[in-house]
Write a protein that holds these residues in place. Structure first.
Motif, PDB file in Angstrom:
ATOM      1  N   LYS A   1      -8.543  -9.379  -2.008  1.00  0.00           N
ATOM      2  CA  LYS A   1      -7.480  -8.935  -1.836  1.00  0.00           C
ATOM      3  C   LYS A   1      -6.719  -7.419  -0.839  1.00  0.00           C
ATOM      4  CE  LYS A   1      -7.190 -10.138  -6.220  1.00  0.00           C
ATOM      5  NZ  LYS A   1      -8.081 -10.460  -7.493  1.00  0.00           N
ATOM      6  N   LEU A   2      -5.651  -8.302  -0.467  1.00  0.00           N
ATOM      7  CA  LEU A   2      -5.344  -7.715   0.559  1.00  0.00           C
ATOM      8  C   LEU A   2      -5.061  -6.417  -0.014  1.00  0.00           C
ATOM      9  CD1 LEU A   2      -1.574  -9.275   2.255  1.00  0.00           C
ATOM     10  CD2 LEU A   2      -4.055  -8.930   2.786  1.00  0.00           C
ATOM     11  N   GLN A   3      -5.285  -4.809   0.669  1.00  0.00           N
ATOM     12  CA  GLN A   3      -5.104  -3.556  -0.158  1.00  0.00           C
ATOM     13  C   GLN A   3      -3.492  -3.139  -0.115  1.00  0.00           C
ATOM     14  OE1 GLN A   3      -8.538  -1.813   2.067  1.00  0.00           O
ATOM     15  NE2 GLN A   3      -7.426   0.543   1.538  1.00  0.00           N
ATOM     16  N   SER A   4      -2.952  -2.497  -0.652  1.00  0.00           N
ATOM     17  CA  SER A   4      -2.165  -2.235  -1.273  1.00  0.00           C
ATOM     18  C   SER A   4      -2.470  -0.766   0.105  1.00  0.00           C
ATOM     19  CB  SER A   4      -1.866  -1.036  -2.609  1.00  0.00           C
ATOM     20  OG  SER A   4      -0.254  -0.525  -2.730  1.00  0.00           O
TER      21      SER A   4
ATOM     22  N   ASP B   1       6.725  -8.466   9.758  1.00  0.00           N
ATOM     23  CA  ASP B   1       5.868  -8.262   9.796  1.00  0.00           C
ATOM     24  C   ASP B   1       6.158  -7.445   7.879  1.00  0.00           C
ATOM     25  OD1 ASP B   1       4.749  -8.524  12.330  1.00  0.00           O
ATOM     26  OD2 ASP B   1       6.614  -6.566  12.485  1.00  0.00           O
ATOM     27  N   VAL B   2       5.059  -6.808   7.082  1.00  0.00           N
ATOM     28  CA  VAL B   2       5.539  -7.145   5.281  1.00  0.00           C
ATOM     29  C   VAL B   2       4.475  -5.892   5.292  1.00  0.00           C
ATOM     30  CG1 VAL B   2       5.198  -7.979   3.416  1.00  0.00           C
ATOM     31  CG2 VAL B   2       5.671  -9.737   5.698  1.00  0.00           C
ATOM     32  N   TYR B   3       4.518  -5.212   3.846  1.00  0.00           N
ATOM     33  CA  TYR B   3       3.990  -3.882   3.602  1.00  0.00           C
ATOM     34  C   TYR B   3       3.696  -4.221   2.712  1.00  0.00           C
ATOM     35  CZ  TYR B   3       3.491   1.691   2.776  1.00  0.00           C
ATOM     36  OH  TYR B   3       2.170   2.290   2.345  1.00  0.00           O
ATOM     37  N   VAL B   4       2.573  -4.090   2.785  1.00  0.00           N
ATOM     38  CA  VAL B   4       1.329  -4.407   0.850  1.00  0.00           C
ATOM     39  C   VAL B   4       2.037  -3.447   0.198  1.00  0.00           C
ATOM     40  CG1 VAL B   4       0.135  -5.260  -0.227  1.00  0.00           C
ATOM     41  CG2 VAL B   4       0.128  -6.054   2.107  1.00  0.00           C
ATOM     42  N   THR B   5       3.250  -3.253  -1.174  1.00  0.00           N
ATOM     43  CA  THR B   5       3.415  -2.169  -1.958  1.00  0.00           C
ATOM     44  C   THR B   5       2.444  -2.460  -3.194  1.00  0.00           C
ATOM     45  OG1 THR B   5       5.195  -3.208  -2.375  1.00  0.00           O
ATOM     46  CG2 THR B   5       5.537  -1.288  -0.385  1.00  0.00           C
ATOM     47  N   GLY B   6       1.256  -2.860  -3.104  1.00  0.00           N
ATOM     48  CA  GLY B   6       0.752  -3.064  -4.718  1.00  0.00           C
ATOM     49  C   GLY B   6       0.927  -3.697  -5.253  1.00  0.00           C
TER      50      GLY B   6
END
Ligand code: GLY
Ligand code: MN
Length: 363
Positions: free
Chosen positions: A316-319, A342-347
């Motif tokens: 799974k992608l990490q926050s 470009d995308v920031y994973v925020t939980g």
């Protein structure tokens, strides 16, 4: 930056303890690795960064002593020709379990290191994964630098669009885009600009040529700025003159695949699952054979870093990760289309860092 470097080193020391490593030697030689930059904020081409519970130092030669004083909170150890052969022994000798980067240390440098330490019983441990993992989760400070790199790149693209005309070459337009980014404050382009017009766009990583832009062509422009070391990586495909129905269909398919995959980015899905969302849309439209590369990759100090957003990544992608989402369709000898944000994973969710429209631009 001092606080940020302390945060990174604390994370590293915690992981080292878990993995029973006494000291880490992180090396950059001719800019072979960005780990020393991550751990010290020093941006030059040569340094040893040594991290242990009781020692955190950076060692480089006289070209960089002043720069290290300006950039890095770590203590400087001066590397000179007199002590070159013994300095690593002095710095590492007392530690038994030594972590080193096997992916970027040459065999000769490793053999040399072992020779310097040969009188003692050291254990050498590969620590690439350990550092890679702590680099995945970005702080807000890191994301703000990426955002600045996005802003610079997109302002440059906006100006470039006024200059794109039939008759101009790929090379002159790609060079202008890179010039505009640096003029607007980029350290440098984050990678060599990919610029493919017409049939050249069907090569996903087309290096710009002397080919002249023609009316009726798509141009794939994949570019980015580095700002204080942090990268943006953006692709837009634009039309010069009216596209054909087939070109429009391909464009809309890529746009939909990109949007749906991007929408799904969160810490609940693996890289493989997000890749599949885009791939299924492209396959259903009949273009599955023309999307050969993975959907995306991690982005930070390196333009390609962990985690992968492709079939290869079943975690799974990490926050805190920043990833690219960049599907493409490439019709050999005709044209290509790729769209990349470009995308920031925020939980649970995400923040899109690339603030630029994706409706087809026709010049
Ligand atoms: N921007 C080039 C790549 O992601 O491969
Ligand atoms: Mn990319």
């Amino acid at each position: 930056m001092k606080k940020e470097i302390s945060r990174r080193i604390e994370n590293l020391l915690k992981k080292m303890k878990e993995e029973n490593i006494d000291v880490i030697l992180s090396t950059t030689f001719e800019s072979s690795s960005n780990n020393p930059r991550y751990l010290s904020n020093f941006s030059g081409s040569f340094a040893y960064v040594i991290i242990a519970e009781d020692k955190q130092v950076i060692c480089s030669d006289s070209r960089y002593w002043q720069q290290i004083g300006d950039q890095s909170p770590l203590e400087l150890v001066k590397y000179t020709s007199e002590n070159a052969s013994t300095i690593l022994h002095d710095l590492l000798g007392k530690y038994k379990r030594i972590g080193y980067e096997c992916e970027t240390t040459t065999v000769s440098a490793f053999n040399d290191l072992k020779k310097k330490m040969e009188a003692e019983e050291h254990v050498f441990i590969e620590c690439d994964k350990l550092i890679r993992d702590i680099r995945i989760s970005k702080s807000r400070e890191e994301v703000n630098l990426i955002l600045k790199a996005e802003e610079i790149a997109l302002e440059a693209l906006t100006e470039l669009l006024n200059e794109i005309k039939p008759g101009k070459t790929e090379k002159e337009l790609a060079a202008l885009l890179e010039y505009l980014m640096v003029k607007k404050g980029a350290d440098k382009p984050s990678f060599s600009t990919i610029f493919g017009s017409g049939p050249n766009g069907a090569s996903p990583h087309m290096f710009p040529t002397m080919k002249k832009i023609q009316n009726g062509e798509f141009i794939v422009i994949d570019f980015g700025a580095a700002y204080q070391g942090y990268c943006s990586d953006i692709t837009r495909t634009i039309a010069v003159g009216e596209p054909t129905d087939e070109m429009r269909k391909v464009y809309e398919t890529v746009k939909k695949a990109q949007a749906e995959a991007e929408k799904a980015v969160s810490c609940h899905l693996t890289g493989q699952e997000i890749d599949k969302i885009a791939r299924d849309i492209i396959t259903e439209a009949g273009y599955g054979d023309f999307f050969g590369h993975g959907l995306g990759h991690g982005l930070g100090i390196d333009v390609h870093e962990a985690p992968s957003v492709s079939f290869k990544n079943t975690e799974k992608l990490q926050s805190g990760a920043v990833v690219t989402i960049e599907p493409g369709i490439y019709i050999p000898n005709q044209f290509g289309v790729r769209i990349e944000d470009d995308v920031y994973v925020t939980g649970e969710s995400h923040e899109v860092l690339t603030n630029y429209k994706k409706e087809l631009i026709i010049l």
